[in-house]
Design a protein around this motif. Structure first.
Motif, PDB file in Angstrom:
ATOM      1  N   GLN A  25       0.841  -1.193   0.000  1.00 35.34           N
ATOM      2  CA  GLN A  25       0.000   0.000   0.000  1.00 35.34           C
ATOM      3  C   GLN A  25       0.877   1.244   0.000  1.00 35.34           C
ATOM      4  OE1 GLN A  25      -0.348   2.218   2.827  1.00 35.34           O
ATOM      5  NE2 GLN A  25       0.545   1.000   4.485  1.00 35.34           N
ATOM      6  N   ASN A  26       0.455   2.238  -0.774  1.00 33.76           N
ATOM      7  CA  ASN A  26       1.225   3.487  -0.865  1.00 33.76           C
ATOM      8  C   ASN A  26       0.451   4.654  -0.261  1.00 33.76           C
ATOM      9  OD1 ASN A  26      -0.734   4.013  -2.740  1.00 33.76           O
ATOM     10  ND2 ASN A  26       0.624   4.101  -4.506  1.00 33.76           N
ATOM     11  N   LEU A  27      -0.434   4.324   0.699  1.00 31.79           N
ATOM     12  CA  LEU A  27      -1.253   5.341   1.347  1.00 31.79           C
ATOM     13  C   LEU A  27      -0.618   5.878   2.629  1.00 31.79           C
ATOM     14  CD1 LEU A  27      -4.652   3.484   0.878  1.00 31.79           C
ATOM     15  CD2 LEU A  27      -3.884   5.518  -0.361  1.00 31.79           C
ATOM     16  N   GLY A  28       0.510   5.304   3.022  1.00 33.16           N
ATOM     17  CA  GLY A  28       1.139   5.723   4.266  1.00 33.16           C
ATOM     18  C   GLY A  28       0.423   5.212   5.500  1.00 33.16           C
ATOM     19  N   HIS A  29      -0.440   4.222   5.347  1.00 33.34           N
ATOM     20  CA  HIS A  29      -1.187   3.676   6.475  1.00 33.34           C
ATOM     21  C   HIS A  29      -0.293   2.838   7.377  1.00 33.34           C
ATOM     22  CE1 HIS A  29      -5.275   3.965   4.178  1.00 33.34           C
ATOM     23  NE2 HIS A  29      -4.868   5.119   4.659  1.00 33.34           N
ATOM     24  N   ASP A  30      -0.729   2.675   8.639  1.00 33.02           N
ATOM     25  CA  ASP A  30       0.079   1.910   9.581  1.00 33.02           C
ATOM     26  C   ASP A  30      -0.510   0.541   9.893  1.00 33.02           C
ATOM     27  OD1 ASP A  30      -1.012   3.705  12.622  1.00 33.02           O
ATOM     28  OD2 ASP A  30      -2.116   2.540  11.129  1.00 33.02           O
ATOM     29  N   THR A  31      -1.662   0.222   9.337  1.00 29.52           N
ATOM     30  CA  THR A  31      -2.307  -1.051   9.643  1.00 29.52           C
ATOM     31  C   THR A  31      -2.744  -1.731   8.355  1.00 29.52           C
ATOM     32  OG1 THR A  31      -3.107  -0.123  11.725  1.00 29.52           O
ATOM     33  CG2 THR A  31      -4.138  -2.162  10.984  1.00 29.52           C
ATOM     34  N   MET A  32      -2.471  -3.028   8.280  1.00 31.61           N
ATOM     35  CA  MET A  32      -2.839  -3.796   7.097  1.00 31.61           C
ATOM     36  C   MET A  32      -3.545  -5.067   7.523  1.00 31.61           C
ATOM     37  SD  MET A  32       0.455  -3.175   4.626  1.00 31.61           S
ATOM     38  CE  MET A  32      -0.369  -3.801   3.142  1.00 31.61           C
ATOM     39  N   TYR A  33      -4.368  -5.603   6.622  1.00 25.77           N
ATOM     40  CA  TYR A  33      -5.257  -6.719   6.936  1.00 25.77           C
ATOM     41  C   TYR A  33      -5.277  -7.737   5.795  1.00 25.77           C
ATOM     42  CZ  TYR A  33      -7.250  -2.802   9.667  1.00 25.77           C
ATOM     43  OH  TYR A  33      -7.430  -1.709  10.482  1.00 25.77           O
ATOM     44  N   TRP A  34      -5.613  -8.970   6.161  1.00 28.79           N
ATOM     45  CA  TRP A  34      -5.972  -9.982   5.179  1.00 28.79           C
ATOM     46  C   TRP A  34      -7.387 -10.455   5.482  1.00 28.79           C
ATOM     47  CZ3 TRP A  34      -3.925 -10.678   0.687  1.00 28.79           C
ATOM     48  CH2 TRP A  34      -2.563 -10.491   0.476  1.00 28.79           C
ATOM     49  N   TYR A  35      -8.235 -10.474   4.442  1.00 20.85           N
ATOM     50  CA  TYR A  35      -9.584 -11.009   4.518  1.00 20.85           C
ATOM     51  C   TYR A  35      -9.720 -12.134   3.502  1.00 20.85           C
ATOM     52  CZ  TYR A  35     -11.108  -6.913   7.191  1.00 20.85           C
ATOM     53  OH  TYR A  35     -11.262  -5.942   8.154  1.00 20.85           O
ATOM     54  N   LYS A  36     -10.596 -13.078   3.828  1.00 25.50           N
ATOM     55  CA  LYS A  36     -10.883 -14.178   2.909  1.00 25.50           C
ATOM     56  C   LYS A  36     -12.359 -14.107   2.513  1.00 25.50           C
ATOM     57  CE  LYS A  36     -10.937 -19.265   2.632  1.00 25.50           C
ATOM     58  NZ  LYS A  36     -10.657 -20.531   3.373  1.00 25.50           N
ATOM     59  N   GLN A  37     -12.614 -14.194   1.191  1.00 26.39           N
ATOM     60  CA  GLN A  37     -13.990 -14.247   0.693  1.00 26.39           C
ATOM     61  C   GLN A  37     -14.225 -15.619   0.085  1.00 26.39           C
ATOM     62  OE1 GLN A  37     -15.235 -11.562  -2.558  1.00 26.39           O
ATOM     63  NE2 GLN A  37     -17.167 -11.277  -1.475  1.00 26.39           N
ATOM     64  N   ASP A  38     -15.147 -16.363   0.674  1.00 24.94           N
ATOM     65  CA  ASP A  38     -15.382 -17.726   0.195  1.00 24.94           C
ATOM     66  C   ASP A  38     -16.310 -17.747  -1.023  1.00 24.94           C
ATOM     67  OD1 ASP A  38     -17.597 -18.489   2.997  1.00 24.94           O
ATOM     68  OD2 ASP A  38     -18.013 -17.467   1.109  1.00 24.94           O
ATOM     69  N   SER A  39     -16.630 -18.940  -1.442  1.00 27.40           N
ATOM     70  CA  SER A  39     -17.425 -19.106  -2.675  1.00 27.40           C
ATOM     71  C   SER A  39     -18.835 -18.543  -2.543  1.00 27.40           C
ATOM     72  CB  SER A  39     -17.491 -20.573  -3.066  1.00 27.40           C
ATOM     73  OG  SER A  39     -18.065 -21.333  -2.016  1.00 27.40           O
ATOM     74  N   LYS A  40     -19.306 -18.357  -1.326  1.00 28.58           N
ATOM     75  CA  LYS A  40     -20.630 -17.771  -1.097  1.00 28.58           C
ATOM     76  C   LYS A  40     -20.534 -16.269  -0.858  1.00 28.58           C
ATOM     77  CE  LYS A  40     -22.666 -22.015   0.645  1.00 28.58           C
ATOM     78  NZ  LYS A  40     -23.342 -22.710   1.767  1.00 28.58           N
ATOM     79  N   LYS A  41     -19.378 -15.702  -1.141  1.00 27.07           N
ATOM     80  CA  LYS A  41     -19.138 -14.257  -1.053  1.00 27.07           C
ATOM     81  C   LYS A  41     -18.993 -13.767   0.382  1.00 27.07           C
ATOM     82  CE  LYS A  41     -19.521 -13.410  -5.507  1.00 27.07           C
ATOM     83  NZ  LYS A  41     -18.380 -12.952  -6.304  1.00 27.07           N
ATOM     84  N   PHE A  42     -18.924 -14.665   1.336  1.00 27.11           N
ATOM     85  CA  PHE A  42     -18.802 -14.236   2.726  1.00 27.11           C
ATOM     86  C   PHE A  42     -17.368 -13.813   3.014  1.00 27.11           C
ATOM     87  CE2 PHE A  42     -20.338 -13.553   6.802  1.00 27.11           C
ATOM     88  CZ  PHE A  42     -19.419 -14.009   7.730  1.00 27.11           C
ATOM     89  N   LEU A  43     -17.218 -12.635   3.607  1.00 29.98           N
ATOM     90  CA  LEU A  43     -15.909 -12.058   3.911  1.00 29.98           C
ATOM     91  C   LEU A  43     -15.605 -12.184   5.390  1.00 29.98           C
ATOM     92  CD1 LEU A  43     -16.538  -9.010   1.726  1.00 29.98           C
ATOM     93  CD2 LEU A  43     -14.256 -10.022   1.770  1.00 29.98           C
ATOM     94  N   LYS A  44     -14.351 -12.611   5.683  1.00 27.81           N
ATOM     95  CA  LYS A  44     -13.978 -12.769   7.076  1.00 27.81           C
ATOM     96  C   LYS A  44     -12.532 -12.356   7.284  1.00 27.81           C
ATOM     97  CE  LYS A  44     -14.204 -15.955  10.948  1.00 27.81           C
ATOM     98  NZ  LYS A  44     -14.492 -17.315  11.420  1.00 27.81           N
ATOM     99  N   ILE A  45     -12.279 -11.677   8.398  1.00 27.08           N
ATOM    100  CA  ILE A  45     -10.926 -11.257   8.732  1.00 27.08           C
ATOM    101  C   ILE A  45     -10.063 -12.476   9.024  1.00 27.08           C
ATOM    102  CG2 ILE A  45     -11.546 -10.982  11.170  1.00 27.08           C
ATOM    103  CD1 ILE A  45      -8.985  -8.802   9.313  1.00 27.08           C
ATOM    104  N   MET A  46      -8.798 -12.407   8.562  1.00 25.38           N
ATOM    105  CA  MET A  46      -7.837 -13.447   8.904  1.00 25.38           C
ATOM    106  C   MET A  46      -6.773 -12.883   9.852  1.00 25.38           C
ATOM    107  SD  MET A  46      -7.240 -15.051   5.126  1.00 25.38           S
ATOM    108  CE  MET A  46      -6.246 -16.414   5.675  1.00 25.38           C
ATOM    109  N   PHE A  47      -6.123 -11.830   9.419  1.00 26.76           N
ATOM    110  CA  PHE A  47      -5.024 -11.237  10.191  1.00 26.76           C
ATOM    111  C   PHE A  47      -5.058  -9.718  10.061  1.00 26.76           C
ATOM    112  CE2 PHE A  47      -2.929 -15.261  10.690  1.00 26.76           C
ATOM    113  CZ  PHE A  47      -3.061 -15.924   9.479  1.00 26.76           C
ATOM    114  N   SER A  48      -4.454  -9.058  11.062  1.00 24.01           N
ATOM    115  CA  SER A  48      -4.141  -7.646  10.886  1.00 24.01           C
ATOM    116  C   SER A  48      -2.798  -7.354  11.545  1.00 24.01           C
ATOM    117  CB  SER A  48      -5.228  -6.733  11.461  1.00 24.01           C
ATOM    118  OG  SER A  48      -5.139  -6.691  12.868  1.00 24.01           O
ATOM    119  N   TYR A  49      -2.091  -6.401  10.960  1.00 21.82           N
ATOM    120  CA  TYR A  49      -0.793  -5.953  11.449  1.00 21.82           C
ATOM    121  C   TYR A  49      -0.844  -4.441  11.629  1.00 21.82           C
ATOM    122  CZ  TYR A  49       2.082 -10.131  10.924  1.00 21.82           C
ATOM    123  OH  TYR A  49       2.658 -11.369  11.070  1.00 21.82           O
TER     124      TYR A  49
END
Lengths: 121, 114
Positions: A25-49
Motif C-alpha cells: 500500500q502506498n497510502l502511508g497507512h500503519d495497519t494492514m489486513y488480510w480477509y478471505k472471501q469464500d465461494s458464497k461471497k462471505f468475507l472474514k478477517i484473517m489477520f491484521s498488522y
C-alpha cells in the motif's frame, strides 16, 4: 497510482503446493489486513498488522503465515494448499490514530486491494 | 461477538428509482463504525459510505444516504436515482474501535433494470 495492490491477481495451483500472495500500500497507512472471501461471497478477517506487529490472528490454520517486512507491505504465505483454501483473498489498509489495541484513538476507513483469486486443484 | 445481518439476498430496482438495502447488527460496544461497501463484478471492494456511531446525523454521499437507528441497531442504505453502474453486491460492515477488524454481513445483490 494504485493505493493498495496485490500480486498475483489470479493463482491456480495444485494441492500440497506452497504459495505466497503479496500486498503493498502506498497510502502511508500503519495497519494492514488480510480477509478471505469464500465461494458464497462471505468475507472474514484473517489477520491484521499494525506497524509490523500482529494484532489480530483469527482462527486460521497454521498453514497460513502472514509476514510484514515493513508498514507498507503485508504478505501471506500458505503451505500445503488444500481444496478448501480456494477463495478470493483481499488485502486492506487503514490508518489508526492512536495506539492499536488500546481502544483509544480513531480508526480510519479500510481500503481494499483488488483481491487474489486462489484456485486449488 | 458482533454479528451483522443482511436479510435481503437480492434486490431489484428500476433505473432512476430509489431502493433501500437493510442491515442490522448486534454489539455491546458503544464506540463503533458502520460501513457500506460495494463489490461490482470486477470484485473490487469499494467504500460507499461510513457512519460513526457517536454521530446522530445520518451520513450522505451524493446519491447514497443511510438511516442509522442506534437503539434499534439498524443501518440501512438508500440509493436514490439508481444507475446501471450501481448494480453490484453491497456489504454492510461493522467495526469497533477496540478490535479494528471489519465484520461483514452476507451481502445483498442489487440489480438495476433499464
Amino acid at each position: 497510482d494504485t493505493a493498495v495492490s496485490q500480486t498475483p491477481k489470479y493463482l491456480v495451483t495444485q494441492m500440497g503446493n506452497d504459495k505466497s500472495i503479496k500486498c503493498e500500500q502506498n497510502l502511508g497507512h500503519d495497519t494492514m489486513y488480510w480477509y478471505k472471501q469464500d465461494s458464497k461471497k462471505f468475507l472474514k478477517i484473517m489477520f491484521s498488522y499494525n506497524n509490523k506487529e500482529l494484532i489480530i490472528n483469527e482462527t486460521v490454520p497454521n498453514r497460513f503465515s502472514p509476514k510484514s517486512p515493513d508498514k507498507a507491505h503485508l504478505n501471506l504465505h500458505i503451505n500445503s494448499l488444500e481444496l478448501g483454501d480456494s477463495a478470493v483473498y483481499f488485502c486492506a489498509s487503514s490508518q489508526i490514530l492512536g495506539q492499536a489495541g488500546s481502544g483509544r484513538g480513531t480508526t480510519d476507513t479500510q481500503y481494499f486491494g483488488p483481491g487474489t483469486r486462489l484456485t486449488v486443484l | 461477538a458482533q454479528t451483522v445481518t443482511q436479510s435481503q439476498p437480492e434486490m431489484s430496482v428500476q433505473e432512476a428509482e430509489t431502493v433501500t438495502l437493510s442491515c442490522t447488527y448486534d454489539t455491546s460496544e458503544s464506540d463503533y463504525y458502520l460501513f457500506w461497501y460495494k463489490q461490482p463484478p470486477s470484485r473490487q471492494m469499494i467504500l460507499v459510505i461510513r457512519q460513526e456511531a457517536y454521530k446522530q446525523q445520518n451520513a450522505t454521499e451524493n446519491r447514497f444516504s443511510v438511516n442509522f437507528q442506534k437503539a434499534a441497531k439498524s443501518f440501512s442504505l438508500k440509493i436514490s436515482d439508481s444507475q446501471l453502474g450501481d448494480a453490484a453486491m453491497y456489504f454492510c460492515a461493522y467495526m469497533d474501535t477496540g478490535r479494528r477488524a471489519l465484520t461483514f454481513g452476507s451481502g445483498t445483490r442489487l440489480q438495476v433494470q433499464p
